[in-house]
Design an enzyme around this catalytic site. Structure first.
Site, short mmCIF file in Angstrom:
data_model
loop_
_atom_site.label_atom_id
_atom_site.label_comp_id
_atom_site.label_asym_id
_atom_site.label_seq_id
_atom_site.Cartn_x
_atom_site.Cartn_y
_atom_site.Cartn_z
N LYS A 13 -75.03 -71.21 -61.74
CA LYS A 13 -73.81 -70.36 -61.57
C LYS A 13 -72.65 -70.78 -62.64
O LYS A 13 -72.10 -70.02 -63.10
CB LYS A 13 -73.27 -70.65 -60.13
CG LYS A 13 -74.39 -69.91 -59.22
CD LYS A 13 -73.65 -70.25 -57.66
CE LYS A 13 -73.22 -71.62 -57.22
NZ LYS A 13 -74.46 -72.49 -57.27
N ARG A 88 -68.48 -68.61 -49.53
CA ARG A 88 -69.91 -69.35 -49.41
C ARG A 88 -70.17 -69.34 -47.67
O ARG A 88 -71.39 -69.92 -47.56
CB ARG A 88 -69.66 -70.80 -49.78
CG ARG A 88 -70.38 -71.39 -50.87
CD ARG A 88 -70.11 -72.84 -51.13
NE ARG A 88 -71.00 -73.52 -51.84
CZ ARG A 88 -70.83 -73.85 -52.93
NH1 ARG A 88 -70.08 -73.41 -53.82
NH2 ARG A 88 -71.56 -74.75 -53.52
N ARG A 127 -79.24 -83.81 -64.29
CA ARG A 127 -77.88 -83.40 -64.84
C ARG A 127 -76.74 -84.59 -64.84
O ARG A 127 -76.96 -85.52 -63.96
CB ARG A 127 -77.25 -82.40 -63.72
CG ARG A 127 -75.69 -81.68 -64.12
CD ARG A 127 -75.16 -80.85 -63.74
NE ARG A 127 -75.06 -80.97 -62.13
CZ ARG A 127 -74.48 -79.92 -61.17
NH1 ARG A 127 -74.15 -78.81 -61.68
NH2 ARG A 127 -74.56 -80.16 -59.97
N ARG A 160 -72.94 -86.74 -60.97
CA ARG A 160 -72.15 -86.26 -59.95
C ARG A 160 -72.79 -86.99 -58.62
O ARG A 160 -73.81 -87.09 -58.45
CB ARG A 160 -72.30 -84.78 -59.63
CG ARG A 160 -71.30 -84.05 -60.40
CD ARG A 160 -71.22 -82.60 -60.41
NE ARG A 160 -71.65 -81.81 -59.13
CZ ARG A 160 -71.58 -80.76 -58.86
NH1 ARG A 160 -71.35 -79.71 -60.07
NH2 ARG A 160 -71.84 -80.15 -57.57
N ARG A 171 -77.69 -80.14 -49.49
CA ARG A 171 -76.80 -79.15 -50.00
C ARG A 171 -77.69 -77.77 -49.76
O ARG A 171 -77.33 -76.84 -49.67
CB ARG A 171 -76.28 -79.27 -51.52
CG ARG A 171 -75.33 -80.24 -51.54
CD ARG A 171 -75.00 -80.86 -52.81
NE ARG A 171 -74.75 -79.66 -54.23
CZ ARG A 171 -75.05 -79.93 -55.35
NH1 ARG A 171 -75.61 -81.08 -55.75
NH2 ARG A 171 -74.71 -79.17 -56.26
P1 AP5 Z 1 -75.18 -75.22 -63.19
O1 AP5 Z 1 -74.83 -74.12 -64.02
O2 AP5 Z 1 -74.03 -76.42 -63.26
O3 AP5 Z 1 -75.56 -74.74 -61.74
P2 AP5 Z 1 -74.52 -74.29 -60.53
O4 AP5 Z 1 -75.22 -73.37 -59.81
O5 AP5 Z 1 -72.98 -74.11 -61.13
O6 AP5 Z 1 -74.88 -75.79 -59.63
P3 AP5 Z 1 -73.75 -76.61 -58.78
O7 AP5 Z 1 -74.49 -77.87 -58.52
O8 AP5 Z 1 -72.46 -76.85 -59.78
O9 AP5 Z 1 -73.39 -75.74 -58.06
P4 AP5 Z 1 -73.00 -76.05 -56.33
O10 AP5 Z 1 -72.82 -74.52 -55.92
O11 AP5 Z 1 -73.89 -76.76 -55.42
O12 AP5 Z 1 -71.47 -76.71 -56.72
P5 AP5 Z 1 -70.34 -76.55 -56.82
O13 AP5 Z 1 -69.80 -77.24 -57.67
O14 AP5 Z 1 -70.10 -75.04 -56.62
O15 AP5 Z 1 -76.58 -75.77 -63.76
C1 AP5 Z 1 -77.17 -76.92 -63.03
C2 AP5 Z 1 -77.90 -77.72 -64.14
O16 AP5 Z 1 -78.90 -77.00 -64.75
C3 AP5 Z 1 -77.04 -78.29 -65.17
O17 AP5 Z 1 -77.56 -79.52 -65.74
C4 AP5 Z 1 -77.21 -77.19 -66.40
O18 AP5 Z 1 -77.03 -77.61 -67.77
C5 AP5 Z 1 -78.79 -76.75 -66.06
N1 AP5 Z 1 -79.18 -75.38 -66.32
C6 AP5 Z 1 -78.07 -74.28 -66.21
N2 AP5 Z 1 -78.87 -73.17 -66.39
C7 AP5 Z 1 -80.01 -73.45 -67.06
C8 AP5 Z 1 -81.31 -72.97 -67.59
N3 AP5 Z 1 -81.05 -71.40 -67.68
N4 AP5 Z 1 -82.56 -73.61 -67.95
C9 AP5 Z 1 -82.26 -74.73 -67.76
N5 AP5 Z 1 -81.29 -75.54 -67.13
C10 AP5 Z 1 -80.05 -75.12 -67.05
O19 AP5 Z 1 -69.81 -77.19 -55.19
C11 AP5 Z 1 -69.89 -78.57 -55.01
C12 AP5 Z 1 -69.33 -78.88 -53.59
O20 AP5 Z 1 -67.97 -78.32 -53.42
C13 AP5 Z 1 -70.02 -78.22 -52.61
O21 AP5 Z 1 -71.27 -78.77 -52.18
C14 AP5 Z 1 -69.12 -78.03 -51.53
O22 AP5 Z 1 -68.77 -79.39 -50.77
C15 AP5 Z 1 -67.79 -77.77 -52.07
N6 AP5 Z 1 -67.51 -76.27 -52.09
C16 AP5 Z 1 -67.47 -75.43 -53.44
N7 AP5 Z 1 -67.04 -74.19 -53.10
C17 AP5 Z 1 -66.95 -74.21 -51.73
C18 AP5 Z 1 -66.77 -73.04 -50.64
N8 AP5 Z 1 -66.38 -71.88 -51.24
N9 AP5 Z 1 -66.55 -73.58 -49.64
C19 AP5 Z 1 -66.68 -74.82 -49.10
N10 AP5 Z 1 -67.26 -75.74 -49.93
C20 AP5 Z 1 -67.03 -75.33 -51.15
#
Ligand code: AP5
Length: 214
Positions: A13, A88, A127, A160, A171
């Site tokens: 994402k 979410r 990552r 992280r 998660r």
């Molecule tokens: P990446 O692009 O970073 O993936 P992502 O889906 O953004 O992964 P996240 O772990 O950041 O998502 P998340 O939803 O768990 O965490 P968030 O930060 O939103 O890619 C992942 C890896 O793959 C990278 O190394 C990248 O280089 C690689 N990659 C990407 N595309 C690729 C491809 N095509 N091929 C190969 N490799 C690839 O949230 C973190 C925490 O914040 C949550 O757990 C929660 O506690 C809190 N939080 C955030 N939003 C909310 C909300 N709305 N409500 C409540 N809590 C929230």
């Protein structure tokens, strides 16, 4: 254009959100990045959020909602937005819908990045992110030229806290329990576009662009 980006942790994402927000010239709002930024600055909000994030749990709705709605209701978002990691929960999705209605706005689409759970675990445990500029690396597929050092700014690469395998699996459970039902929520409204998240970053971007044209 007003877009929501759905998908399990690690589906890509953040990667796609940056590319698409730049292409369409819209404001990018990533709730995870906002919380991490607050956590780095050790603000009250950052300390509150970190306690949930490090365990792989969701930050409570009231904290998330006030932060996001203030951003997208601001004049800076008049040209559109891309929401990465929000909504979410059903409660967040309904609150977003009500606020947009109040402002006389509508979502353009909800993109759902689909990816197999075991690929997610592989991607996230490989990552590392720059502790200074936030750029992500995959140490197996796209490592930096110098081990442990960011190729963009020279910052130190770190793992992280929530990318340890046990927290990643937690998660994924939380995603299934709280977030997966939003796919149906947006499908019922005719807004859902499913995107296969497996493939190169360029391939996934092309699929997302095609889905938005179609
Ligand atoms: P990446 O692009 O970073 O993936 P992502 O889906 O953004 O992964 P996240 O772990 O950041 O998502 P998340 O939803 O768990 O965490 P968030 O930060 O939103 O890619 C992942 C890896 O793959 C990278 O190394 C990248 O280089 C690689 N990659 C990407 N595309 C690729 C491809 N095509 N091929 C190969 N490799 C690839 O949230 C973190 C925490 O914040 C949550 O757990 C929660 O506690 C809190 N939080 C955030 N939003 C909310 C909300 N709305 N409500 C409540 N809590 C929230």
């Amino acid at each position: 254009m007003r877009l929501v980006l759905l998908g399990p942790p690690g589906a890509g994402k953040g990667t796609q959100a940056h590319r698409l927000a730049e292409k369409y010239g819209v404001l990018l709002v990533s709730t995870g990045d906002l919380f991490r930024e607050h956590s780095r600055r050790d603000t009250h909000l950052g300390r509150q959020a970190r306690a949930y994030m490090d365990r792989g749990e969701l930050v409570p709705d009231e904290i998330v909602l006030s932060m996001v709605l203030a951003r997208i209701g601001a004049p800076g978002a008049a040209g559109g937005f891309m929401l990465d990691g929000f909504p979410r929960t059903l409660n967040q999705a309904e609150a977003l819908e009500e606020s947009l209605e109040e402002w006389g706005l509508e979502l353009t689409a909800a993109l759902d990045l689909e990816l197999d759970e075991e690929i997610v675990v592989k991607r996230l445990t490989a990552r590392r992110v720059c502790s200074s500029c936030g750029r992500p690396y995959n140490v197996e597929l796209s490592p930096p030229a110098e081990t442990g050092v960011c190729g963009s700014c020279g910052g130190e690469l770190v793992q992280r806290e929530d990318d340890r395998e046990d927290v990643v699996r937690r998660r994924l459970e939380v995603y299934e329990r709280e977030t997966a039902s939003l796919v149906e929520f947006y499908e019922q409204r005719g807004l859902l576009r499913r995107i296969d998240g497996d493939g190169t970053e360029d391939e996934v971007t092309e699929r997302a662009e095609a889905a938005l044209r179609g």
